[in-house]
Design an enzyme around this catalytic site. Structure first.
Site, PDB file in Angstrom:
ATOM      1  N   ARG A  21       4.218  -7.268  -7.653  1.00  0.00           N
ATOM      2  CA  ARG A  21       4.088  -8.671  -7.940  1.00  0.00           C
ATOM      3  C   ARG A  21       3.301  -8.739  -9.321  1.00  0.00           C
ATOM      4  O   ARG A  21       2.537  -7.551  -9.632  1.00  0.00           O
ATOM      5  CB  ARG A  21       3.312  -9.204  -6.976  1.00  0.00           C
ATOM      6  CG  ARG A  21       3.936  -9.346  -5.766  1.00  0.00           C
ATOM      7  CD  ARG A  21       3.621 -10.600  -4.834  1.00  0.00           C
ATOM      8  NE  ARG A  21       4.549 -10.769  -3.776  1.00  0.00           N
ATOM      9  CZ  ARG A  21       4.558 -10.344  -2.846  1.00  0.00           C
ATOM     10  NH1 ARG A  21       3.385  -9.298  -2.581  1.00  0.00           N
ATOM     11  NH2 ARG A  21       5.020 -10.519  -1.603  1.00  0.00           N
ATOM     12  N   ASN A  25      -8.298   4.318   8.342  1.00  0.00           N
ATOM     13  CA  ASN A  25      -7.604   3.451   7.941  1.00  0.00           C
ATOM     14  C   ASN A  25      -7.494   2.185   8.709  1.00  0.00           C
ATOM     15  O   ASN A  25      -7.624   2.193   9.810  1.00  0.00           O
ATOM     16  CB  ASN A  25      -5.941   3.888   7.876  1.00  0.00           C
ATOM     17  CG  ASN A  25      -4.934   3.309   7.097  1.00  0.00           C
ATOM     18  OD1 ASN A  25      -5.407   2.900   5.903  1.00  0.00           O
ATOM     19  ND2 ASN A  25      -3.725   2.897   7.600  1.00  0.00           N
ATOM     20  N   ASN A  79       2.751   2.874  16.646  1.00  0.00           N
ATOM     21  CA  ASN A  79       2.374   1.484  16.168  1.00  0.00           C
ATOM     22  C   ASN A  79       2.398   0.709  17.280  1.00  0.00           C
ATOM     23  O   ASN A  79       1.594  -0.272  17.019  1.00  0.00           O
ATOM     24  CB  ASN A  79       3.778   1.315  15.284  1.00  0.00           C
ATOM     25  CG  ASN A  79       4.004   1.960  14.028  1.00  0.00           C
ATOM     26  OD1 ASN A  79       5.033   2.262  13.612  1.00  0.00           O
ATOM     27  ND2 ASN A  79       2.643   2.166  13.354  1.00  0.00           N
ATOM     28  N   ASN A  93      -8.262   2.503  12.702  1.00  0.00           N
ATOM     29  CA  ASN A  93      -7.580   3.278  13.776  1.00  0.00           C
ATOM     30  C   ASN A  93      -8.446   4.039  14.572  1.00  0.00           C
ATOM     31  O   ASN A  93      -8.192   4.104  15.757  1.00  0.00           O
ATOM     32  CB  ASN A  93      -6.541   4.047  13.041  1.00  0.00           C
ATOM     33  CG  ASN A  93      -5.450   3.164  12.348  1.00  0.00           C
ATOM     34  OD1 ASN A  93      -5.492   1.840  12.321  1.00  0.00           O
ATOM     35  ND2 ASN A  93      -4.586   3.608  11.613  1.00  0.00           N
ATOM     36  N   ASN A 107       8.385   0.611   9.631  1.00  0.00           N
ATOM     37  CA  ASN A 107       7.865   0.559  10.847  1.00  0.00           C
ATOM     38  C   ASN A 107       8.999  -0.033  11.789  1.00  0.00           C
ATOM     39  O   ASN A 107       9.576  -1.111  11.322  1.00  0.00           O
ATOM     40  CB  ASN A 107       6.717   0.115  11.345  1.00  0.00           C
ATOM     41  CG  ASN A 107       5.422   0.752  10.759  1.00  0.00           C
ATOM     42  OD1 ASN A 107       5.536   1.890  10.866  1.00  0.00           O
ATOM     43  ND2 ASN A 107       4.515   0.135  10.674  1.00  0.00           N
ATOM     44  N   ALA A 125       0.824  -1.235  -0.123  1.00  0.00           N
ATOM     45  CA  ALA A 125       0.018  -0.002  -0.033  1.00  0.00           C
ATOM     46  C   ALA A 125       0.652   1.207   0.033  1.00  0.00           C
ATOM     47  O   ALA A 125       0.618   2.200  -0.550  1.00  0.00           O
ATOM     48  CB  ALA A 125      -1.000   0.162   1.344  1.00  0.00           C
ATOM     49  N   LYS A 160       6.937   7.229  16.577  1.00  0.00           N
ATOM     50  CA  LYS A 160       6.104   6.273  15.542  1.00  0.00           C
ATOM     51  C   LYS A 160       6.172   5.039  16.209  1.00  0.00           C
ATOM     52  O   LYS A 160       5.172   4.247  16.108  1.00  0.00           O
ATOM     53  CB  LYS A 160       6.722   6.294  14.036  1.00  0.00           C
ATOM     54  CG  LYS A 160       6.202   5.309  13.189  1.00  0.00           C
ATOM     55  CD  LYS A 160       5.494   6.017  12.127  1.00  0.00           C
ATOM     56  CE  LYS A 160       4.590   5.198  11.272  1.00  0.00           C
ATOM     57  NZ  LYS A 160       4.915   4.705   9.940  1.00  0.00           N
ATOM     58  N   LYS A 162       7.896  -4.563   4.001  1.00  0.00           N
ATOM     59  CA  LYS A 162       7.764  -4.810   5.541  1.00  0.00           C
ATOM     60  C   LYS A 162       9.034  -4.868   6.242  1.00  0.00           C
ATOM     61  O   LYS A 162       9.938  -5.625   5.415  1.00  0.00           O
ATOM     62  CB  LYS A 162       6.877  -5.717   5.746  1.00  0.00           C
ATOM     63  CG  LYS A 162       5.307  -5.389   5.359  1.00  0.00           C
ATOM     64  CD  LYS A 162       4.691  -4.769   6.402  1.00  0.00           C
ATOM     65  CE  LYS A 162       3.376  -3.889   5.708  1.00  0.00           C
ATOM     66  NZ  LYS A 162       2.454  -4.885   5.631  1.00  0.00           N
TER      67      LYS A 162
END
Ligand code: KPL
Length: 293
Positions: free
Chosen positions: A32, A241, A180, A194, A103, A12, A176, A77
């Site tokens: 992909r 989100n 998270n 969220n 993250n 995303a 952050k 990721k």
């Protein structure tokens, strides 16, 4: 003339950045095959929610090297970072600028160790969800924080994304992390967007207290009230989100829990402390992700 951009990791966030940056420079998105085929068929990536439309974008479904002088944005990721960087390494030369946007903690060290060169560690609050091949929901236009590098900052600003150059990127990494550590596991366990988590203030406070305590041991002076306010502001701003961890659980994928709650627990232990709330969420997310895969 701006540097071209090469994006490794067409989830995303990577796809969203590719679509927006393509308005001001050449972008090569590594995707992909199903996602790449859909993007080609539609003539670009479809964004919904914020700034809806189809954004023309060059996409590769076969591994290709970055163009000379490219800004290489690594948006895989955290759990895929090491392998992705090992595959990328032979293609890099001194003309490239590598930017990592994952993250979690320890990202810059890992990237610099694998690549044997310095990288730019950025922190972004852009929020997006992968809806279907060729389609991303752009759920919040958040700010991106970058350490000194005018060229990357200019690219962001030219494509209409808010960005700020900061001297203390570590502070933003920890903020952050706190965000998270609250939003990602709770949303993944409860299956909610969220914004719904605003109702869980006491739970959020307990998690933030543990992150702040560990951050202090690591030399980052965060304040509980200020950090909690930032967590809640992020819940507001990204209210519609589905967090990246909820998206991972729903897709039956691995999650970043070890890079977020796991990192808090391990660092707490290294300093002779405990982080029982983060540990509980870590175990619950592991269990949930395994059950869903
Ligand atoms: O970083 C995010 C994520 O989902 O990983 C937030 C900021 C919580 C947005 O969903």
């Amino acid at each position: 003339m701006s540097r071209p951009v090469y994006i490794l990791g067409a989830g995303a966030l990577g796809s969203l950045l590719g679509a927006l940056l393509s308005s001001c420079t050449r972008v090569q998105l590594q995707a992909r095959s199903a996602h790449a085929r859909a993007i080609r068929r539609q003539g670009g990536l479809r964004l919904s929610a914020t700034r809806p439309g189809v954004y023309p974008l060059e996409v590769d479904d076969q591994p290709r090297p970055p163009a000379p002088g490219a800004v290489v944005l690594v948006t895989v990721k955290a759990f895929d970072l090491e392998e992705a960087l090992r595959e990328l390494a032979p293609w890099l030369d001194p003309s490239h600028l590598v930017v990592v946007l994952q993250n979690g903690l320890g990202i810059r060290h890992l990237a610099a160790r694998v690549l044997g060169r310095p990288v730019i560690r950025a922190v972004t609050f852009m929020a997006a969800a992968y809806e279907a091949p060729g389609h991303v929901a752009f759920n919040a236009m958040g700010k991106t924080y970058l350490p000194a590098n005018g060229e990357v900052l200019d690219l962001w600003r030219q494509s209409g994304m808010p960005a700020e150059q900061v001297d203390d990127i570590e502070t933003y990494i920890w903020r952050k992390l706190a965000i998270n550590a609250v939003i990602n596991p709770l949303s993944a366990l409860l299956g909610v967007c969220n914004g719904e988590l605003l109702q869980l203030r006491p739970v959020a406070r307990g998690l933030v207290e543990e992150v702040v305590q560990v951050a202090r041991q690591e030399g980052q002076i965060l304040d509980v009230e200020e950090t909690l306010a930032k967590v809640e502001a992020s819940m507001q701003q990204t209210s519609r989100n589905t967090s990246s961890m909820l998206q991972d659980v729903q897709a039956g994928r691995q999650t970043e829990i070890e890079w977020i709650s796991g990192a808090v627990v391990r660092l707490a232990a290294a300093h002779g402390l405990q982080a029982p709330r983060n540990q509980m969420l870590r175990e619950l997310v592991r269990f949930t992700a395994e059950a869903a895969s």
